[in-house]
Design a protein around this motif. Structure first.
Motif, short mmCIF file in Angstrom:
data_model
loop_
_atom_site.label_atom_id
_atom_site.label_comp_id
_atom_site.label_asym_id
_atom_site.label_seq_id
_atom_site.Cartn_x
_atom_site.Cartn_y
_atom_site.Cartn_z
N SER A 20 37.29 26.75 42.33
CA SER A 20 38.12 27.91 42.63
C SER A 20 39.11 28.17 41.50
O SER A 20 39.91 29.08 41.57
CB SER A 20 38.86 27.71 43.94
OG SER A 20 39.67 26.57 43.86
N ARG A 21 39.05 27.31 40.48
CA ARG A 21 39.93 27.55 39.34
C ARG A 21 39.11 27.32 38.07
O ARG A 21 38.56 26.24 37.87
CB ARG A 21 41.11 26.59 39.39
CG ARG A 21 42.14 26.85 38.32
CD ARG A 21 43.38 26.01 38.58
NE ARG A 21 44.42 26.29 37.61
CZ ARG A 21 44.46 25.73 36.41
NH1 ARG A 21 43.54 24.87 36.04
NH2 ARG A 21 45.43 26.04 35.57
N LEU A 22 39.01 28.35 37.26
CA LEU A 22 38.28 28.24 36.00
C LEU A 22 39.29 28.35 34.88
O LEU A 22 40.19 29.17 34.94
CB LEU A 22 37.26 29.37 35.84
CG LEU A 22 36.27 29.60 36.98
CD1 LEU A 22 35.39 30.80 36.66
CD2 LEU A 22 35.42 28.37 37.16
N GLU A 23 39.09 27.52 33.86
CA GLU A 23 39.97 27.65 32.71
C GLU A 23 39.07 27.91 31.51
O GLU A 23 38.17 27.13 31.23
CB GLU A 23 40.77 26.35 32.53
CG GLU A 23 42.07 26.59 31.80
CD GLU A 23 42.94 25.34 31.80
OE1 GLU A 23 43.17 24.78 32.88
OE2 GLU A 23 43.33 24.94 30.70
N VAL A 24 39.30 29.01 30.85
CA VAL A 24 38.47 29.36 29.70
C VAL A 24 39.35 29.79 28.54
O VAL A 24 40.48 30.26 28.73
CB VAL A 24 37.49 30.50 30.04
CG1 VAL A 24 36.50 30.07 31.10
CG2 VAL A 24 38.22 31.76 30.46
N HIS B 150 35.69 39.34 44.62
CA HIS B 150 36.47 40.45 44.10
C HIS B 150 37.47 39.94 43.09
O HIS B 150 38.35 39.15 43.43
CB HIS B 150 37.20 41.15 45.26
CG HIS B 150 38.10 42.25 44.80
ND1 HIS B 150 39.32 42.51 45.39
CD2 HIS B 150 37.98 43.15 43.78
CE1 HIS B 150 39.90 43.53 44.75
NE2 HIS B 150 39.11 43.92 43.78
N LEU B 151 37.29 40.35 41.87
CA LEU B 151 38.25 40.01 40.84
C LEU B 151 39.31 41.11 40.91
O LEU B 151 39.00 42.30 40.79
CB LEU B 151 37.53 40.01 39.49
CG LEU B 151 38.18 39.33 38.32
CD1 LEU B 151 38.55 37.88 38.63
CD2 LEU B 151 37.22 39.35 37.13
N VAL B 152 40.55 40.71 41.16
CA VAL B 152 41.60 41.70 41.39
C VAL B 152 41.68 42.64 40.18
O VAL B 152 41.70 42.20 39.03
CB VAL B 152 42.96 40.99 41.64
CG1 VAL B 152 44.09 42.00 41.76
CG2 VAL B 152 42.87 40.16 42.90
N ASN B 153 41.69 43.92 40.44
CA ASN B 153 41.64 44.97 39.42
C ASN B 153 40.32 44.96 38.65
O ASN B 153 40.25 45.51 37.54
CB ASN B 153 42.80 44.86 38.42
CG ASN B 153 44.14 44.95 39.10
OD1 ASN B 153 44.33 45.75 40.01
ND2 ASN B 153 45.07 44.10 38.70
N GLY B 154 39.31 44.35 39.21
CA GLY B 154 38.03 44.28 38.51
C GLY B 154 36.87 44.48 39.46
O GLY B 154 37.02 45.13 40.50
N TYR C 156 43.93 35.43 36.15
CA TYR C 156 43.22 36.51 36.85
C TYR C 156 42.78 36.00 38.21
O TYR C 156 42.03 35.04 38.31
CB TYR C 156 42.03 36.98 36.01
CG TYR C 156 42.45 37.46 34.65
CD1 TYR C 156 42.81 38.80 34.45
CD2 TYR C 156 42.59 36.58 33.58
CE1 TYR C 156 43.25 39.25 33.22
CE2 TYR C 156 43.03 37.01 32.35
CZ TYR C 156 43.36 38.35 32.17
OH TYR C 156 43.81 38.78 30.95
N GLN C 157 43.24 36.66 39.24
CA GLN C 157 42.95 36.21 40.60
C GLN C 157 41.64 36.79 41.09
O GLN C 157 41.31 37.93 40.78
CB GLN C 157 44.05 36.69 41.57
CG GLN C 157 45.47 36.42 41.12
CD GLN C 157 45.87 34.97 41.31
OE1 GLN C 157 45.21 34.24 42.05
NE2 GLN C 157 46.94 34.54 40.66
N PHE C 158 40.92 35.98 41.87
CA PHE C 158 39.78 36.55 42.61
C PHE C 158 39.88 36.11 44.07
O PHE C 158 40.58 35.16 44.40
CB PHE C 158 38.44 36.16 41.97
CG PHE C 158 38.16 34.68 41.87
CD1 PHE C 158 37.61 33.99 42.93
CD2 PHE C 158 38.44 33.99 40.69
CE1 PHE C 158 37.33 32.63 42.82
CE2 PHE C 158 38.17 32.62 40.57
CZ PHE C 158 37.62 31.94 41.64
N GLU C 159 39.17 36.83 44.92
CA GLU C 159 39.29 36.58 46.35
C GLU C 159 38.01 37.00 47.05
O GLU C 159 37.21 37.77 46.49
CB GLU C 159 40.47 37.38 46.92
CG GLU C 159 40.23 38.87 46.78
CD GLU C 159 41.48 39.72 46.99
OE1 GLU C 159 42.58 39.17 47.06
OE2 GLU C 159 41.31 40.95 47.09
#
Ligand code: CU
Lengths: 263, 130
Positions: free
Chosen positions: B46-50, B70-74, B99-102
């Protein structure tokens, strides 16, 4: 309303999530699923596959505790819960390895508001793991409950209207389960066979002056099939053999059929 | 009905075209594939670091029912049910930030907990976290 974050099943308690027509016994008489109440809390990621959630919630009501079902009937279930005491609960999970999901959780709170002069408190500790490799899935869960003040509570209940009150000061249970998907990937329909062993004792340790009731020291084998026409629908068949440590009282074996879905 | 339902969402580009001004950053984008599992009520990882400059290709499979990613604003895609395919989302990590996703498909009592984030760091690539 929040679901208590304890155990594998409580937070996702709908039938397609577990094998067997009935939930595991441990998730019935040791962890009282479905366990929910009024509450509030936080959750988050620590990183490296670790995450947590922790809540404050309405407490259990010790006047509902029993010898055979532990804390189950102490659940208040929200709507009109007494919150004179607040309970705390939490869970950490590690999901950092593919296929493996492990968790540890607790619940702790005073439970004696129905008997204000008795200091009663319950602490629940629990660990669990699920591991999935290809078509094989294994699950294990251990739960232990410590109950303080039960000697006094038993005496008070016996004087009130429950002459048989015999609540333990510790109860505990575990299960291990293996399942195998026999209609494998890729398929919209699935079927799994499973076997589960459970061992659960709601009279594990008694308060001074109270006798263990051996018939509540139980174990069970459950074998069966789950058929999924869709991932959210399960048609289940199982056979369960329950035994107990009393030489006198027999537990019935049962053949169960059920249809369940997540709506 | 159940053929691999691949929802491919292309080019989620942040419109900041400053790459050319950063020495070394304009080179061919690094591509990173992430296998993600959606299950009531979590994404794993649930957490990606790139690192900035990476193109992240996220393949999401469900262990149970339909979920949404859903990528927020994406982009917002449906994750098909277990064994019925996967959703693929491309994320261009062009600007450092979080960048949050849900989950965007109501999936039960813990749906609101079903969240995660992509952390785009300014540092070098290669330290993704799971
Ligand atoms: Cu969801």
């Amino acid at each position: 309303m929040l679901l208590v974050p304890v155990g594998i099943i409580n937070e996702r308690h709908e039938p397609p999530v577990f094998h067997g027509v009935e939930r595991p016994f441990v998730d019935d008489v040791i962890l009282p699923t479905t366990w929910f109440d009024a509450g509030a809390g936080i959750h988050g990621e620590i990183g490296r596959g670790l995450r947590y959630r922790t809540y404050v919630m309405a407490p259990l009501d010790a006047s509902g505790f029993t010898a055979d079902q532990g804390i189950r009937d102490g659940r208040q279930k929200g709507a009109e819960s007494t919150v004179r005491n607040i309970a705390t609960t939490g869970r950490v999970e590690y999901v950092g390895l593919p296929g493996l999901s492990t968790g540890a959780s607790f619940w702790r709170g005073k439970t004696g508001f129905a008997f204000p002069r008795i200091e009663s408190r319950v602490t629940v500790g629990e660990v669990d793991a699920r591991y999935r490799v290809r078509e094989l899935e294994a699950r294990a869960q251990y739960a232990h409950v410590w109950l303080d003040g039960m000697g006094e509570l038993n005496r008070a209940l016996r004087l009130a209207n429950q002459p048989g009150a015999n609540i333990a000061r510790e109860i505990r249970g575990f299960y291990v389960e293996a399942s195998y998907f026999v209609l494998p990937n890729p398929a919209p329909r699935e079927a799994a066979v499973f076997v589960r062993y459970e061992n659960f004792d709601t009279q594990y340790r008694m308060p001074a002056g109270f006798q263990r009731l051996q018939e509540f020291d139980r174990d069970a084998w459950v074998v069966g099939v789950s058929y999924y026409p869709d991932p959210d629908v399960a048609l289940k068949l199982d056979y369960s053999v329950v035994r107990n440590q009393s030489g006198v009282i027999d537990e019935p074996n049962s053949l169960n059929i059920g249809l369940g879905w997540w709506f | 009905m159940h053929t691999d339902a691949r929802c491919v969402v292309m080019s989620f580009l942040f419109a900041v075209a400053c790459a050319a001004a950063l020495p070394g950053a304009a080179a061919a984008q690094e591509r990173q594939v992430v296998e993600m599992v959606a299950e009531r009520f979590t994404f794993t990882p649930s957490r990606l670091e790139v690192a900035v400059g990476t193109t992240v290709e996220i393949h999401i499979r469900s262990q149970d029912t339909n979920h949404g990613f859903h990528l927020v604003n994406g982009p917002n895609v449906i994750v098909p049910k277990r064994r019925q395919g996967e959703a693929v989302v491309l994320f261009e990590a062009d600007v450092p930030g979080v960048y949050q996703f849900e989950c965007s498909k109501l999936c039960g009592a813990g749906h609101n907990f079903m969240k995660g984030e992509i952390v785009v760091t300014a540092g070098p690539a290669g330290d993704d976290e799971s």
